[in-house]
Scaffold this motif. Structure first.
Motif, PDB file in Angstrom:
ATOM      1  N   ARG A 216      11.785 -40.111  31.827  1.00 34.94           N
ATOM      2  CA  ARG A 216      11.254 -39.653  30.542  1.00 34.94           C
ATOM      3  C   ARG A 216      11.087 -40.817  29.583  1.00 34.94           C
ATOM      4  O   ARG A 216      11.664 -41.896  29.757  1.00 34.94           O
ATOM      5  CB  ARG A 216      12.189 -38.610  29.919  1.00 34.94           C
ATOM      6  CG  ARG A 216      12.274 -37.301  30.673  1.00 34.94           C
ATOM      7  CD  ARG A 216      13.285 -36.396  29.992  1.00 34.94           C
ATOM      8  NE  ARG A 216      14.637 -36.959  30.055  1.00 34.94           N
ATOM      9  CZ  ARG A 216      15.651 -36.570  29.289  1.00 34.94           C
ATOM     10  NH1 ARG A 216      15.457 -35.632  28.366  1.00 34.94           N
ATOM     11  NH2 ARG A 216      16.841 -37.105  29.429  1.00 34.94           N
ATOM     12  N   HIS A 217      10.319 -40.594  28.558  1.00 35.57           N
ATOM     13  CA  HIS A 217      10.140 -41.581  27.500  1.00 35.57           C
ATOM     14  C   HIS A 217      11.468 -41.813  26.787  1.00 35.57           C
ATOM     15  O   HIS A 217      12.124 -40.878  26.343  1.00 35.57           O
ATOM     16  CB  HIS A 217       9.093 -41.075  26.508  1.00 35.57           C
ATOM     17  CG  HIS A 217       8.972 -41.911  25.263  1.00 35.57           C
ATOM     18  ND1 HIS A 217       8.618 -43.242  25.283  1.00 35.57           N
ATOM     19  CD2 HIS A 217       9.166 -41.589  23.956  1.00 35.57           C
ATOM     20  CE1 HIS A 217       8.584 -43.703  24.044  1.00 35.57           C
ATOM     21  NE2 HIS A 217       8.925 -42.728  23.230  1.00 35.57           N
ATOM     22  N   ILE A 218      11.909 -43.085  26.716  1.00 37.81           N
ATOM     23  CA  ILE A 218      13.130 -43.447  25.993  1.00 37.81           C
ATOM     24  C   ILE A 218      12.680 -44.086  24.684  1.00 37.81           C
ATOM     25  O   ILE A 218      12.363 -45.268  24.636  1.00 37.81           O
ATOM     26  CB  ILE A 218      14.027 -44.404  26.791  1.00 37.81           C
ATOM     27  CG1 ILE A 218      14.284 -43.856  28.196  1.00 37.81           C
ATOM     28  CG2 ILE A 218      15.356 -44.621  26.060  1.00 37.81           C
ATOM     29  CD1 ILE A 218      15.133 -44.764  29.070  1.00 37.81           C
ATOM     30  N   GLY A 219      12.609 -43.304  23.659  1.00 38.72           N
ATOM     31  CA  GLY A 219      11.997 -43.751  22.411  1.00 38.72           C
ATOM     32  C   GLY A 219      12.943 -44.506  21.491  1.00 38.72           C
ATOM     33  O   GLY A 219      14.087 -44.795  21.816  1.00 38.72           O
ATOM     34  N   CYS A 220      12.440 -44.803  20.320  1.00 34.71           N
ATOM     35  CA  CYS A 220      13.207 -45.447  19.251  1.00 34.71           C
ATOM     36  C   CYS A 220      12.495 -45.104  17.946  1.00 34.71           C
ATOM     37  O   CYS A 220      11.343 -45.501  17.739  1.00 34.71           O
ATOM     38  CB  CYS A 220      13.270 -46.960  19.451  1.00 34.71           C
ATOM     39  SG  CYS A 220      13.973 -47.864  18.039  1.00 34.71           S
ATOM     40  N   SER A 221      13.170 -44.350  17.098  1.00 36.95           N
ATOM     41  CA  SER A 221      12.515 -43.881  15.876  1.00 36.95           C
ATOM     42  C   SER A 221      12.054 -45.032  14.995  1.00 36.95           C
ATOM     43  O   SER A 221      11.001 -44.961  14.367  1.00 36.95           O
ATOM     44  CB  SER A 221      13.464 -42.966  15.090  1.00 36.95           C
ATOM     45  OG  SER A 221      14.651 -43.659  14.732  1.00 36.95           O
TER      46      SER A 221
ATOM     47  N   GLU B 230       8.954 -46.832  16.656  1.00 36.92           N
ATOM     48  CA  GLU B 230       7.759 -45.986  16.629  1.00 36.92           C
ATOM     49  C   GLU B 230       7.188 -45.816  15.225  1.00 36.92           C
ATOM     50  O   GLU B 230       6.017 -45.489  15.068  1.00 36.92           O
ATOM     51  CB  GLU B 230       8.099 -44.623  17.250  1.00 36.92           C
ATOM     52  CG  GLU B 230       8.321 -44.723  18.753  1.00 36.92           C
ATOM     53  CD  GLU B 230       8.890 -43.459  19.367  1.00 36.92           C
ATOM     54  OE1 GLU B 230       9.047 -42.458  18.626  1.00 36.92           O
ATOM     55  OE2 GLU B 230       9.181 -43.468  20.572  1.00 36.92           O
ATOM     56  N   SER B 231       7.999 -46.057  14.195  1.00 34.68           N
ATOM     57  CA  SER B 231       7.480 -45.962  12.828  1.00 34.68           C
ATOM     58  C   SER B 231       6.493 -47.074  12.514  1.00 34.68           C
ATOM     59  O   SER B 231       5.755 -46.990  11.531  1.00 34.68           O
ATOM     60  CB  SER B 231       8.645 -45.983  11.822  1.00 34.68           C
ATOM     61  OG  SER B 231       9.303 -47.240  11.841  1.00 34.68           O
ATOM     62  N   ALA B 232       6.480 -48.121  13.354  1.00 28.20           N
ATOM     63  CA  ALA B 232       5.546 -49.233  13.139  1.00 28.20           C
ATOM     64  C   ALA B 232       4.336 -49.161  14.065  1.00 28.20           C
ATOM     65  O   ALA B 232       3.491 -50.062  14.050  1.00 28.20           O
ATOM     66  CB  ALA B 232       6.257 -50.568  13.345  1.00 28.20           C
ATOM     67  N   GLU B 233       4.238 -48.117  14.866  1.00 27.27           N
ATOM     68  CA  GLU B 233       3.165 -48.035  15.861  1.00 27.27           C
ATOM     69  C   GLU B 233       1.982 -47.181  15.415  1.00 27.27           C
ATOM     70  O   GLU B 233       1.004 -47.055  16.145  1.00 27.27           O
ATOM     71  CB  GLU B 233       3.743 -47.513  17.183  1.00 27.27           C
ATOM     72  CG  GLU B 233       4.729 -48.491  17.809  1.00 27.27           C
ATOM     73  CD  GLU B 233       5.406 -47.944  19.056  1.00 27.27           C
ATOM     74  OE1 GLU B 233       5.053 -46.811  19.458  1.00 27.27           O
ATOM     75  OE2 GLU B 233       6.266 -48.638  19.618  1.00 27.27           O
ATOM     76  N   GLY B 234       2.078 -46.611  14.216  1.00 22.55           N
ATOM     77  CA  GLY B 234       0.974 -45.794  13.723  1.00 22.55           C
ATOM     78  C   GLY B 234      -0.009 -46.609  12.893  1.00 22.55           C
ATOM     79  O   GLY B 234       0.192 -47.796  12.611  1.00 22.55           O
ATOM     80  N   LYS B 235      -1.072 -45.952  12.480  1.00 23.86           N
ATOM     81  CA  LYS B 235      -2.101 -46.608  11.670  1.00 23.86           C
ATOM     82  C   LYS B 235      -1.587 -46.972  10.280  1.00 23.86           C
ATOM     83  O   LYS B 235      -2.107 -47.880   9.642  1.00 23.86           O
ATOM     84  CB  LYS B 235      -3.321 -45.692  11.543  1.00 23.86           C
ATOM     85  CG  LYS B 235      -4.062 -45.465  12.855  1.00 23.86           C
ATOM     86  CD  LYS B 235      -4.663 -46.769  13.370  1.00 23.86           C
ATOM     87  CE  LYS B 235      -5.469 -46.525  14.645  1.00 23.86           C
ATOM     88  NZ  LYS B 235      -6.049 -47.790  15.175  1.00 23.86           N
ATOM     89  N   GLY B 236      -0.547 -46.273   9.814  1.00 21.49           N
ATOM     90  CA  GLY B 236      -0.021 -46.554   8.484  1.00 21.49           C
ATOM     91  C   GLY B 236       0.538 -47.953   8.360  1.00 21.49           C
ATOM     92  O   GLY B 236       0.329 -48.630   7.343  1.00 21.49           O
TER      93      GLY B 236
ATOM     94  N   THR C  67      11.129 -53.761  17.785  1.00 22.37           N
ATOM     95  CA  THR C  67       9.786 -53.167  17.753  1.00 22.37           C
ATOM     96  C   THR C  67       9.099 -53.478  19.076  1.00 22.37           C
ATOM     97  O   THR C  67       9.510 -54.375  19.819  1.00 22.37           O
ATOM     98  CB  THR C  67       8.947 -53.731  16.594  1.00 22.37           C
ATOM     99  OG1 THR C  67       9.054 -55.167  16.591  1.00 22.37           O
ATOM    100  CG2 THR C  67       9.409 -53.189  15.256  1.00 22.37           C
ATOM    101  N   SER C  68       8.042 -52.746  19.361  1.00 21.18           N
ATOM    102  CA  SER C  68       7.349 -52.924  20.636  1.00 21.18           C
ATOM    103  C   SER C  68       6.525 -54.206  20.640  1.00 21.18           C
ATOM    104  O   SER C  68       6.189 -54.770  19.590  1.00 21.18           O
ATOM    105  CB  SER C  68       6.437 -51.727  20.909  1.00 21.18           C
ATOM    106  OG  SER C  68       5.355 -51.715  19.990  1.00 21.18           O
ATOM    107  N   LEU C  69       6.161 -54.635  21.850  1.00 20.36           N
ATOM    108  CA  LEU C  69       5.303 -55.806  22.001  1.00 20.36           C
ATOM    109  C   LEU C  69       3.934 -55.530  21.384  1.00 20.36           C
ATOM    110  O   LEU C  69       3.286 -56.429  20.827  1.00 20.36           O
ATOM    111  CB  LEU C  69       5.173 -56.143  23.487  1.00 20.36           C
ATOM    112  CG  LEU C  69       4.831 -57.592  23.846  1.00 20.36           C
ATOM    113  CD1 LEU C  69       5.940 -58.528  23.397  1.00 20.36           C
ATOM    114  CD2 LEU C  69       4.607 -57.730  25.343  1.00 20.36           C
ATOM    115  N   GLU C  70       3.488 -54.289  21.483  1.00 21.71           N
ATOM    116  CA  GLU C  70       2.204 -53.904  20.902  1.00 21.71           C
ATOM    117  C   GLU C  70       2.217 -54.054  19.384  1.00 21.71           C
ATOM    118  O   GLU C  70       1.247 -54.543  18.787  1.00 21.71           O
ATOM    119  CB  GLU C  70       1.874 -52.465  21.285  1.00 21.71           C
ATOM    120  CG  GLU C  70       0.505 -52.002  20.812  1.00 21.71           C
ATOM    121  CD  GLU C  70       0.177 -50.601  21.283  1.00 21.71           C
ATOM    122  OE1 GLU C  70      -1.009 -50.324  21.508  1.00 21.71           O
ATOM    123  OE2 GLU C  70       1.114 -49.785  21.413  1.00 21.71           O
ATOM    124  N   THR C  71       3.322 -53.646  18.747  1.00 21.01           N
ATOM    125  CA  THR C  71       3.446 -53.810  17.291  1.00 21.01           C
ATOM    126  C   THR C  71       3.398 -55.282  16.910  1.00 21.01           C
ATOM    127  O   THR C  71       2.726 -55.670  15.944  1.00 21.01           O
ATOM    128  CB  THR C  71       4.769 -53.189  16.802  1.00 21.01           C
ATOM    129  OG1 THR C  71       4.706 -51.776  16.948  1.00 21.01           O
ATOM    130  CG2 THR C  71       5.023 -53.533  15.340  1.00 21.01           C
TER     131      THR C  71
END
Length: 522
Positions: free
Chosen positions: A101-106, A109-115, A145-149
C-alpha cells in the motif's frame, strides 16, 4: 544477561545524532544496543541512499554485496534511495518497501499540490522582475519531501534542503552571505517549523538587553547582529498550509494542561510542533528551563539536566559503582540514602518513539555517577479526547481504583486524537512484512536455481512472485522525465547536494550563490 553480554562484545554502529529522528519513529531498541552489520543501516532518507550504494558494492560492503535493498520508511524515502542508487551505478539493484500500500506522509504531500508550486512562483516572478533586480530569493525546503517536490521547486527557485538540526544555521548563513536586506527566504512546507523559526528570532530581538550584538555573534552566527536578524526576520516567508499530523497533536488543550499542571517541569518542543506548545518551551528556554530544536537538541538538553542533578546529589559519591545495570524500581533498603530524592520532570513535545533513547541515556548517566537519588519523569502530553474513563455502575458509582485509562478512547494503540504522538505511516513498517519480503526474494532465487520446492511450473511460480514483489517497489514518478530541459531526477537531487556542501564547508556553494544572483536576469 547473556544477550546483553553478547551485545557488549560486538562492535557498535556509530550514528550521527542528526539522523536519529526516523530511527526513533521506528520504535527500535537504543542505538548502542544494535550490533554492527555490513548490510544493516539506520539513517535518514539521505544517508539511507549512501548506505544502500555501499551495500551494493563488494568492495565497500566488505565482500557481502546486496542483491536487493529493503527500505523501511515512507514512500518518498524509498524513492530517494532508488534515485541515489541509480545515480551511483546501482540502478539494477531493486529497492523494496515493506508494504504494498501507499506509505504516505502528510507533511511531504502538503508540498505536492499546485498550491505549493504557485506559492513559490510568486517569489520567483518577483525576483525576476526588472523593478526588483536587487531582490533575490532562496527556497529552503525540508528534507522530508519527495524528490518530485525538490525537482519542481528547483525549477522555480534556487533551492537547498535542510534538516531540523541545521535549518536555523542554513537561513542564518544564506542571509549573511547574500545580504539580509536583499535575500527573500522561502521556507516550506512545514508551517509550524517556519513560524517557530520566526518566533525564535522574535524572542531574540525582544530581549535587547540580554541578546546583544556580541552574544548574537558568539552564540548564533559570527556575521549577524540585531539589525541583520531584524532584516532576516522580515524577509522570512513561510508556506501557510503544511504540517505533520504527529506534531499537529500538540494543540490548545494539551498546552493548557502543560501550563496548569506542570509549571515546575522542563518543557521540550520540536521545531515542528504547533506554535502554542513551542512558545511555552521557547519562554522556558530563556531561563534554561526548556529547549526548542531537533530531537538531538531535546536529547542533549535532558542528558545535561540529569547529569547536573546527578553531580549535585550526595548519593553520587556514596554508592559504590560495581558496573551493574541501572536499577529500575524501588531501591533496596541496604542501598537507600538518607538524602532527599530529586525528581526531574520533562514534557516531551515530539514523537513518542524518542523515549527509548531518552530512558537508556538517563539510566546510563545515573549509573555512571552512582546516583540513586535522582529520578527523571518523561511526560507525554495527551489530549482529552484520548483519555477513556471508567463507566459508573447502575447506582451511579464505580468501585474501580482507576478512574481514567490513558490511551485511545476508541481502542488499543495510538491515534491522532493524541493518545501518544506516533507516526501511523512509519508504523506500517513491521518485522512480519520484512520476513515476508525476505521469503519472496529467497523463493525467487530458489526458482532461478530450480529448487523452489513446488510441483507446479517453475516459470509460472517465479512470475507470480515477481508480480507480487513489483507491488513493493517505490514510486518512480520522475523516471524518464525532464523539467526545463534537465533530467528531473538530477534536478531533484541538486538541493541535497547544496545542503551537503553547506554542512561540510559551512558556506553556501558558489553554484547556488550564482543561481540566486542570476534570478533577476531570467
Amino acid at each position: 544477561q547473556q544477550h546483553q553480554q553478547q551485545q557488549q562484545q560486538q562492535q557498535q554502529i556509530p550514528l550521527d545524532e542528526e539522523l536519529l529522528e526516523i530511527y526513533r519513529q521506528m520504535d527500535l531498541p537504543p542505538t548502542h544496543a544494535i550490533p554492527a552489520h555490513p548490510l544493516v543501516a539506520i539513517a535518514d532518507s539521505l544517508a539511507m541512499g549512501d548506505h544502500a550504494v555501499r551495500m551494493c558494492s563488494p568492495v565497500l560492503s566488505g565482500g557481502a554485496a546486496a542483491s536487493s535493498i529493503i527500505c523501511l520508511g515512507v514512500d518518498f524515502m524509498s524513492e530517494s534511495v532508488a534515485a541515489i542508487m541509480a545515480r551511483n551505478g546501482c540502478g539494477h539493484v531493486p529497492v523494496y518497501r515493506a508494504a504494498t500500500r501507499h506509505i504516505g506522509c502528510s507533511l511531504a504531500e502538503s508540498a505536492e499540490g499546485k498550491g505549493y508550486e504557485a506559492w513559490l512562483r510568486k517569489f520567483g516572478d518577483a525576483s525576476s522582475s526588472p523593478s526588483s533586480s536587487d531582490k533575490k530569493a532562496l527556497h529552503v525546503v525540508y528534507i522530508n519531501t519527495s524528490l518530485e517536490t525538490k525537482a519542481t521547486s528547483a525549477s522555480i527557485l534556487p533551492t537547498i534542503t535542510c534538516t531540523s538540526s541545521n535549518v536555523l544555521q542554513t537561513i542564518l548563513q544564506a542571509s549573511a552571505q547574500m545580504g539580509p536586506d536583499r535575500l527573500q527566504i522561502c521556507y516550506g512546507p512545514d508551517t509550524y517549523m517556519g513560524e517557530n523559526l520566526k518566533s525564535l528570532l522574535d524572542a531574540v530581538l525582544s530581549h535587547d538587553e540580554s541578546w546583544t550584538d556580541s552574544r548574537i555573534r558568539d552564540e548564533l552566527h559570527p556575521l549577524h547582529t540585531r539589525e541583520s536578524l531584524r532584516h532576516l526576520r522580515d524577509n522570512l516567508h513561510v508556506y501557510p498550509h503544511g504540517n505533520c499530523i504527529v506534531h499537529h497533536m500538540f494543540g490548545n488543550s494539551v498546552v493548557e494542561t502543560v501550563s496548569d499542571k506542570y509549571a515546575d517541569a522542563y518543557v521540550t518542543a520540536h521545531l515542528e510542533v504547533p506554535g502554542e506548545m513551542f512558545q511555552i518551551a521557547l519562554e522556558k528556554s530563556m531561563n534554561d528551563e526548556g529547549v526548542v530544536g531537533s530531537t538531538s537538541n531535546i536529547l542533549q538538553f535532558i542528558e545535561r539536566k540529569v547529569e547536573e542533578a546527578a553531580k549535585d546529589m550526595p548519593s553520587s559519591r556514596q554508592h559504590p559503582h560495581n558496573g551493574s545495570q541501572p536499577h529500575i524500581g524501588s531501591t533496596p533498603q541496604s542501598q537507600q540514602s538518607s538524602s532527599p530524592k530529586r525528581r526531574l520532570k520533562f514534557i516531551l513535545g515530539t514523537e513518542a518513539g524518542m523515549v527509548t533513547s531518552i530512558v537508556r541515556s538517563v539510566q546510563d548517566i545515573l549509573d555512571a555517577h552512582r546516583c540513586r537519588d535522582v529520578e527523571a519523569e518523561i511526560i507525554f502530553p495527551v489530549s482529552s479526547e484520548a483519555v477513556m474513563g471508567v463507566e459508573d455502575d447502575a447506582e451511579g458509582t464505580n468501585d474501580s481504583s482507576l478512574g481514567v485509562v490513558p490511551g485511545v478512547a476508541g481502542g488499543e494503540g495510538c491515534s491522532t486524537a493524541g493518545g501518544c504522538a506516533t507516526c501511523p505511516f512509519m508504523k506500517m513498517n513491521d518485522l512480519d512484512a520484512v520476513h515476508d519480503l525476505v521469503d519472496m526474494i529467497q523463493s525467487m532465487r530458489g526458482a532461478d536455481d530450480g529448487n523452489d520446492g513446488n510441483d507446479g511450473d517453475t516459470n509460472n511460480y517465479r512470475n507470480k512472485v515477481e508480480l507480487q514483489l513489483r507491488k513493493h517497489l517505490p514510486p518512480n514518478r520522475l523516471k524518464g522525465k525532464s523539467i526545463n530541459g534537465r533530467d528531473a531526477i538530477e534536478l531533484g537531487s541538486e538541493p541535497i547536494v547544496f545542503m551537503r556542501h553547506f554542512m561540510k564547508n559551512k558556506v553556501m556553494s558558489d553554484d547556488l550563490v550564482q543561481r540566486i544572483e542570476r534570478m533577476g536576469q531570467l
